[in-house]
Design an enzyme around this catalytic site. Structure first.
Site, mmCIF file in Angstrom:
data_model
loop_
_atom_site.group_PDB
_atom_site.id
_atom_site.type_symbol
_atom_site.label_atom_id
_atom_site.label_comp_id
_atom_site.label_asym_id
_atom_site.label_seq_id
_atom_site.Cartn_x
_atom_site.Cartn_y
_atom_site.Cartn_z
ATOM 1 N N MET A 1 8.624 6.670 -9.861
ATOM 2 C CA MET A 1 9.135 7.790 -8.868
ATOM 3 C C MET A 1 8.728 9.228 -9.136
ATOM 4 S SD MET A 1 13.051 6.627 -8.275
ATOM 5 C CE MET A 1 13.783 6.914 -10.057
ATOM 6 N N SER A 2 7.993 9.552 -10.397
ATOM 7 C CA SER A 2 7.418 10.839 -10.620
ATOM 8 C C SER A 2 6.517 11.482 -9.601
ATOM 9 C CB SER A 2 6.956 10.822 -11.962
ATOM 10 O OG SER A 2 6.501 12.270 -12.315
#
Length: 222
Positions: A11-12
Site C-alpha cells: 500500500m506504500s
C-alpha cells in the site's frame, strides 16, 4: 550475479513507485513484504539494513539503499543505463532530479502530511488548514506540467513514476482530480505505463483502508 531484494509494503506509494519502474524496465527482484503498521520496519534485523526503518529498501548484493527516489535512479543507472526513464544526458537528468527533489522535499510531505494522520486515526477530521495545504501542494505540482505532457519533458521518466502512486492513492481515497486540469490530463496519459492497472488496484485497497478509518474519505478536499 545475485538477484536484488526489494523490501516493500503493497500500500506504500513510494514502494509502488519502484514496482512501476521494475515493470517498465523488465527487471526481476526478490520481493519481501515488510509491514510498518505491524512494526516490522523496527525489528533488529531490518534496522541493520536500514537504520532509518523506511520502505522501500533495496538490497543489491549487500548494497543497501533506502529512499524510493534514490532507488529509482540507481536501478536505471545500474541495470539499464541511458534508459529514457532516466537518460544519461546531464540537462535531462537535471530536470528529472528537480522534480524528484520537489516531490521529496515539498509535495509529498505537504500533500500527504495534510491528511496522512487519517490513516492512523491520529487525525479525525479534515480541517480548513489541511484543505489549504493540499490544494497548494497540488497547484504547485501542476506548475511542472505547464509546458510538458509529463513532469520532466514529453515522455515518462522516473519523476512520473515517483508521483503517480501518490496521486492515484488520493484519487481512490476521494480526491476529485478534474479540478486540476493538467494533472488530470497527465494522469490519463499514465495509463500507458505497464504497471498502471496494478497500481490502481493497490490504490483502491488504500482507499478502502482509509474509509474503514474515516468513511468520508478525501471528499472534503474537493
Amino acid at each position: 550475479m545475485p538477484t536484488p531484494t526489494l523490501y516493500y509494503f503493497p500500500m506504500s506509494p513510494p514502494a509502488r513507485a519502484v514496482l512501476l519502474l521494475l515493470k517498465e524496465l523488465g527487471l526481476t527482484v526478490n520481493l519481501k513484504v515488510v509491514n510498518p503498521l505491524a512494526g516490522e520496519t523496527r525489528t533488529e534485523e531490518f534496522m541493520r539494513i536500514n537504520p532509518e526503518h523506511t520502505i522501500p529498501t533495496l538490497d543489491d548484493n549487500g548494497f543497501y539503499l533506502g529512499e524510493s527516489r534514490a532507488i529509482l535512479t540507481y536501478l536505471v543507472d545500474a541495470y539499464r543505463p541511458g534508459h529514457s526513464l532516466y537518460p544519461n544526458i546531464p540537462k535531462e537528468k537535471a530536470l528529472i532530479n528537480r522534480v524528484l527533489h520537489h516531490d521529496l522535499g515539498a509535495f509529498y510531505p505537504k500533500f500527504f502530511g495534510s491528511f496522512g494522520g487519517l490513516f492512523s486515526g491520529a487525525v479525525t477530521e479534515i480541517s480548513e488548514e489541511m484543505k489549504t495545504n493540499a490544494h497548494k501542494a497540488l497547484t504547485d505540482l501542476e506548475n511542472y506540467l505547464v509546458r510538458n505532457d509529463y513532469f520532466a519533458g514529453e515522455n515518462p521518466t522516473v519523476a512520473d513514476l515517483s508521483l503517480l502512486p501518490t496521486i492515484a492513492t488520493a484519487v481512490h481515497c476521494g480526491l476529485d482530480l478534474s479540478k486540476y486540469k493538467r494533472l488530470s490530463e497527465w494522469y490519463e496519459q499514465c495509463r500507458t505505463l505497464k504497471g498502471f492497472e496494478d497500481d490502481q488496484e493497490a490504490s483502491r485497497q488504500v482507499g478502502e483502508f482509509l474509509r474503514s478509518k474515516y468513511p468520508a474519505g478525501l471528499e472534503a478536499l474537493n
